[in-house]
Design a protein around this motif. Structure first.
Motif, short mmCIF file in Angstrom:
data_model
loop_
_atom_site.label_atom_id
_atom_site.label_comp_id
_atom_site.label_asym_id
_atom_site.label_seq_id
_atom_site.Cartn_x
_atom_site.Cartn_y
_atom_site.Cartn_z
N THR A 42 24.28 -109.85 21.55
CA THR A 42 23.51 -110.55 22.58
C THR A 42 24.32 -110.65 23.87
O THR A 42 23.80 -110.41 24.96
CB THR A 42 23.13 -111.96 22.08
OG1 THR A 42 22.29 -111.84 20.94
CG2 THR A 42 22.40 -112.75 23.16
N THR A 64 18.94 -111.84 19.45
CA THR A 64 19.24 -110.75 18.52
C THR A 64 19.18 -111.26 17.09
O THR A 64 19.70 -112.33 16.78
CB THR A 64 20.64 -110.16 18.80
OG1 THR A 64 20.73 -109.84 20.19
CG2 THR A 64 20.88 -108.92 17.99
N VAL A 69 17.11 -106.45 19.08
CA VAL A 69 17.17 -107.26 20.30
C VAL A 69 15.75 -107.55 20.77
O VAL A 69 14.91 -106.65 20.85
CB VAL A 69 17.96 -106.52 21.40
CG1 VAL A 69 17.90 -107.28 22.71
CG2 VAL A 69 19.39 -106.32 20.96
N VAL A 94 22.86 -101.71 19.11
CA VAL A 94 21.45 -102.15 19.12
C VAL A 94 20.63 -101.20 18.26
O VAL A 94 20.62 -99.99 18.49
CB VAL A 94 20.90 -102.18 20.57
CG1 VAL A 94 19.41 -102.46 20.56
CG2 VAL A 94 21.64 -103.22 21.39
#
Length: 99
Positions: A42, A64, A69, A94
């Protein structure tokens, strides 16, 4: 003496098993390690959005969960939505972005 030793070993083994199971994740709950990883992710995403001059990072919220995300908030232009998603996807770690 052997009985006491066996009991102590059984108690130790049970405590070890319960502590390991207590730290594992479930589909609805993160483990302690995953929580820390998500917090770091994050922060990286927020920093990337902040460093993007075309986006107003104070109006974009980042959350997150298990590497996914989620972006929410307000942007000035519809193109900023796409740009924020691209920036978030560019961050290492991610898995996916919900925009």
């Amino acid at each position: 003496m052997k009985i006491a030793r066996n009991i102590a070993m059984a108690v130790f083994a049970a405590a070890t098993v319960f502590s390991v199971v207590g730290c594992s994740s479930t589909p609805t709950k993160e483990s302690a390690g995953e929580y820390i990883d998500d917090a770091a992710l994050t922060t990286k995403v927020k920093a990337s959005i902040f460093n993007e001059p075309t986006l107003k990072s104070t109006e974009i919220n980042v959350e997150t969960y298990k590497g996914v995300v989620q972006l929410s908030g307000f942007v000035a232009q519809p193109a900023d939505i796409t740009k924020a998603g691209e920036v978030a996807r560019g961050v290492n770690g991610v898995k996916s972005v919900k925009n």
